[in-house]
Design a protein around this motif. Structure first.
Motif, short mmCIF file in Angstrom:
data_model
loop_
_atom_site.label_atom_id
_atom_site.label_comp_id
_atom_site.label_asym_id
_atom_site.label_seq_id
_atom_site.Cartn_x
_atom_site.Cartn_y
_atom_site.Cartn_z
N GLU A 1 -7.99 8.41 -2.16
CA GLU A 1 -7.01 9.20 -1.41
C GLU A 1 -7.26 8.89 0.08
N THR B 1 -3.43 0.22 -8.07
CA THR B 1 -3.41 1.60 -7.46
C THR B 1 -4.21 1.55 -6.03
N LEU B 2 -3.95 2.67 -5.32
CA LEU B 2 -4.71 2.47 -4.09
C LEU B 2 -6.12 3.05 -4.65
N MET C 1 0.87 -1.28 0.02
CA MET C 1 -0.01 0.03 -0.13
C MET C 1 0.73 1.27 0.08
N TYR C 2 1.92 1.20 0.63
CA TYR C 2 3.01 2.50 0.74
C TYR C 2 3.46 2.60 -0.62
N GLU D 1 -0.05 8.03 5.27
CA GLU D 1 0.65 9.15 5.58
C GLU D 1 0.30 9.44 6.97
N PHE E 1 -4.53 6.66 1.24
CA PHE E 1 -3.12 7.34 1.16
C PHE E 1 -3.11 8.19 2.56
N GLU E 2 -4.05 8.81 2.91
CA GLU E 2 -4.12 9.80 4.00
C GLU E 2 -3.86 8.93 5.31
N SER F 1 0.84 4.02 -2.98
CA SER F 1 0.99 5.52 -2.50
C SER F 1 1.72 6.35 -3.36
N LYS F 2 2.53 5.81 -3.68
CA LYS F 2 3.65 6.63 -4.80
C LYS F 2 3.56 6.68 -6.15
#
Length: 120
Positions: free
Chosen positions: A103, A99-100, A50-51, A110, A106-107, A54-55
């Motif tokens: 967002e 892809t994730l 997942m990380y 992060e 992703f949040e 996220s990129k």
């Protein structure tokens, strides 16, 4: 009989505050979904996937190289993430790119990273 185990056996010290917070609590179904989400991402490999996602959008081969794992192991974890709605995919020729899903995921990653780095 099982219900009595989960019943509160005391009185609130600040009843007004306890009632206010209780009214703002999410329902059990929502809490269960949240718990399931954290169980799903509570795996080192899935967090790494997942990380990485996220990129950038990545295919299984690229993820396998990035994480130094087999394509089979990556595919297995991606299947779990996809079934749970955390990642989405698109086919381009013979490759599938991931892809994730949104967002928000992703949040969460992060914010969690900020939290754990703060604790170091």
């Amino acid at each position: 009989m099982g219900d009595s185990i989960n019943k509160c056996d005391c009185q609130a010290i600040n009843e007004e505050l306890a009632d206010k917070v209780k009214a703002e609590m999410e329902d059990d179904d929502c809490i269960s979904l949240l718990s399931s989400f954290f169980k799903l991402i509570g795996d080192d490999t899935r967090i790494k996937i997942m990380y990485a996602l996220s990129k950038s959008e990545l295919c299984v081969n690229d993820l396998a190289v990035i994480l130094n794992m087999t394509k089979s192991a990556i595919s297995h974890q991606l299947k779990l993430l996809k079934m749970s709605g955390q990642v989405k995919s698109r086919k381009d020729g013979k490759f599938v790119y991931y892809t994730l899903d949104d967002e928000h995921v992703f949040e969460i990653i992060e914010n969690a990273l900020i939290h754990v780095k703060h604790q170091k």
